[in-house]
Enzyme design. Structure first.
Site, short mmCIF file in Angstrom:
data_model
loop_
_atom_site.label_atom_id
_atom_site.label_comp_id
_atom_site.label_asym_id
_atom_site.label_seq_id
_atom_site.Cartn_x
_atom_site.Cartn_y
_atom_site.Cartn_z
N GLU A 93 34.08 50.10 69.35
CA GLU A 93 32.78 49.80 69.93
C GLU A 93 31.71 49.79 68.85
OE1 GLU A 93 33.41 51.40 74.49
OE2 GLU A 93 32.37 52.72 73.08
N CYS A 106 24.97 49.90 64.77
CA CYS A 106 25.80 51.09 64.62
C CYS A 106 27.25 50.64 64.71
CB CYS A 106 25.48 52.11 65.71
SG CYS A 106 26.56 53.57 65.70
N CYS A 113 39.67 58.67 66.07
CA CYS A 113 39.24 59.58 65.01
C CYS A 113 40.20 60.75 64.97
CB CYS A 113 37.82 60.07 65.28
SG CYS A 113 37.09 61.04 63.93
N CYS A 117 35.98 66.60 66.74
CA CYS A 117 34.71 67.31 66.98
C CYS A 117 34.53 67.48 68.49
CB CYS A 117 33.54 66.53 66.38
SG CYS A 117 33.61 66.38 64.58
N CYS A 120 31.98 65.17 70.68
CA CYS A 120 32.00 63.71 70.46
C CYS A 120 33.14 63.09 71.25
CB CYS A 120 32.17 63.43 68.96
SG CYS A 120 32.32 61.67 68.56
N GLY A 164 35.04 56.99 64.39
CA GLY A 164 35.77 57.26 63.17
C GLY A 164 34.94 57.99 62.11
N GLU A 165 35.64 58.50 61.11
CA GLU A 165 35.04 59.16 59.95
C GLU A 165 35.08 58.21 58.78
OE1 GLU A 165 33.50 60.76 57.00
OE2 GLU A 165 33.37 62.01 58.82
N SER A 196 27.39 57.93 57.65
CA SER A 196 27.36 59.28 58.21
C SER A 196 28.74 59.91 58.11
CB SER A 196 26.93 59.23 59.67
OG SER A 196 26.96 60.50 60.26
N SER A 219 26.57 65.06 59.26
CA SER A 219 26.56 65.59 60.63
C SER A 219 26.73 67.10 60.53
CB SER A 219 27.69 64.96 61.46
OG SER A 219 27.46 63.58 61.64
N LEU A 220 25.62 67.81 60.57
CA LEU A 220 25.64 69.25 60.33
C LEU A 220 25.92 70.02 61.64
CD1 LEU A 220 25.17 71.53 58.25
CD2 LEU A 220 22.74 71.42 58.83
N HIS A 221 24.98 69.96 62.56
CA HIS A 221 25.13 70.44 63.95
C HIS A 221 25.25 71.94 64.12
CE1 HIS A 221 25.31 66.25 64.62
NE2 HIS A 221 26.58 66.09 64.31
N ASN A 296 24.00 64.27 74.26
CA ASN A 296 24.38 63.32 75.30
C ASN A 296 25.70 63.75 75.92
OD1 ASN A 296 22.20 61.38 74.64
ND2 ASN A 296 23.32 61.24 72.71
N CYS A 339 24.47 58.54 70.87
CA CYS A 339 25.17 59.33 69.85
C CYS A 339 26.23 60.21 70.49
CB CYS A 339 24.15 60.18 69.11
SG CYS A 339 24.86 61.22 67.83
#
Length: 353
Positions: A93, A106, A113, A117, A120, A164-165, A196, A219-221, A296, A339
């Site tokens: 996507e 994006c 992936c 996480c 996600c 994906g990473e 990212s 992507s810290l979070h 989200n 996101c």
């Protein structure tokens, strides 16, 4: 299994060699190359300044597995989510995010992936394969066409923040950016591109060694190792100290912009103590901006977003301590395009090639 080679995996010089070795003029290679990258042809039949016999000859010797738009959904806020069908039946996507002064694409870099996480949707999928550089280029080219059709404006920004990473598909991601920024491609400035990462310290350092020219987002979070490992298993092998060292190395080598992404989760990482830990890390890295993102919801996770007052308190505290931070309001939530929501809910059709 087809023995024909993907024509987009040939360089211009290799195309020239192919044509001259087969009795054709070398300038034909330039014509084909322009069709592939500048005009974004998706079939040999579209290359109308070549003879029919030459087009048929190319068809017999090469493949041109351009991706296709499967479905398109438009959000009430104007965001457009596309499913892209790949040559092997897999689906990824990509999202077009229009605002008054930006047209942002994006894009995805992997089918699924491997990082798992917890917040996600893509993290709950298996990683099936990496995207080739030309498939990533296709995503951008198709979203650019969509932007032009919708608003008459070209893409202004690209973020590798889809499925994906990116740093686990390192070579294809860098080659896609090389094509996107080339005068023979979309001629976009690398300063308009942000990659990212969930945090692969070794590859962040490699970005520095390769002296890339695009921007980097982490992507810290969560700003301590215990909490970060709870929601991002990759932190077990890439601690915050390792990431801080790698980001500083990246900046020393490139001088490129670094940003942090920080999703706020209610009663998990939204306290004053969490803010203090974020401030501490912010002061150890030359971070341009902290994007504080509203959470989200996704089907598989029980996280909630804080209420507006809690978010305001968190942001005011960061501002008081001179952290350059902004709340990034999510767009496309009503079509699962925001996101963390890209989940590829459509059924894929695997084919043998």
């Amino acid at each position: 299994m087809s023995s024909k080679k993907n024509i987009r995996h040939l360089s211009l010089n290799e195309l020239q060699d192919f044509f001259t070795q087969n009795g054709e003029k070398a300038f034909r290679a330039k014509q084909v190359y322009e069709w592939l990258w500048l005009r974004h042809a998706t079939s040999f039949e579209q290359m109308t300044n070549l003879s029919k016999s030459l087009r048929a000859y190319l068809e017999n010797h090469f493949t041109l597995p351009a991706i296709q738009i499967g479905t398109t959904q438009q959000s009430s806020d104007g965001t457009i989510k596309n499913s892209f069908r790949l040559f092997d039946g897999n689906i990824v996507e990509g999202v077009l995010i229009p605002t008054d002064n930006r047209q942002t694409a994006c894009v995805s870099s992997q089918v699924g992936c491997s990082l798992s996480c917890k917040f996600c949707a893509t993290g709950y999928m298996d990683r099936k394969r990496n995207l080739d550089f030309d498939e990533i280029y296709d995503e951008v080219a198709l979203l650019n066409q969509q932007a032009l059709a919708q608003s008459g404006k070209k893409l202004t920004n690209i973020v590798y923040m889809g499925m994906g990473e990116p740093l686990l598909n390192y070579n294809n991601v860098l080659k896609s950016i090389e094509k996107i920024t080339s005068p023979d491609g979309l001629a976009m400035s690398p300063k308009r591109i942000t990659v990212s990462t969930a945090g692969v310290a070794k590859m962040i350092r490699k970005l520095g060694d390769d002296q890339v020219r695009f921007n980097l987002a982490l992507s810290l979070h969560a700003a301590n190792d215990k909490k970060r490992s709870e929601i991002m298993p990759i932190n077990d092998s890439n601690s915050l100290k390792e990431l801080i060292d790698a980001l500083n190395y990246f900046y020393k080598k490139t001088g490129n912009e670094i940003s942090f992404e920080y999703i706020l989760f209610k009663d998990f990482n939204d306290s004053q103590k969490d803010a203090d830990e974020l401030i501490k890390i912010y002061r150890q890295v030359p971070v341009d901006l902290v994007n504080v993102i509203e959470y989200n919801p996704i089907d598989n996770a029980l996280f909630r977003k804080p209420d507006m007052d809690a978010t305001d308190i968190f942001m005011d505290y960061l501002a008081k301590h001179k952290v350059n931070a902004r709340v990034r309001r999510s767009r496309g939530k009503d079509i699962d395009a925001a996101c963390g929501q890209l989940a590829n809910k459509q059924k894929t059709t695997q084919t043998t090639v």
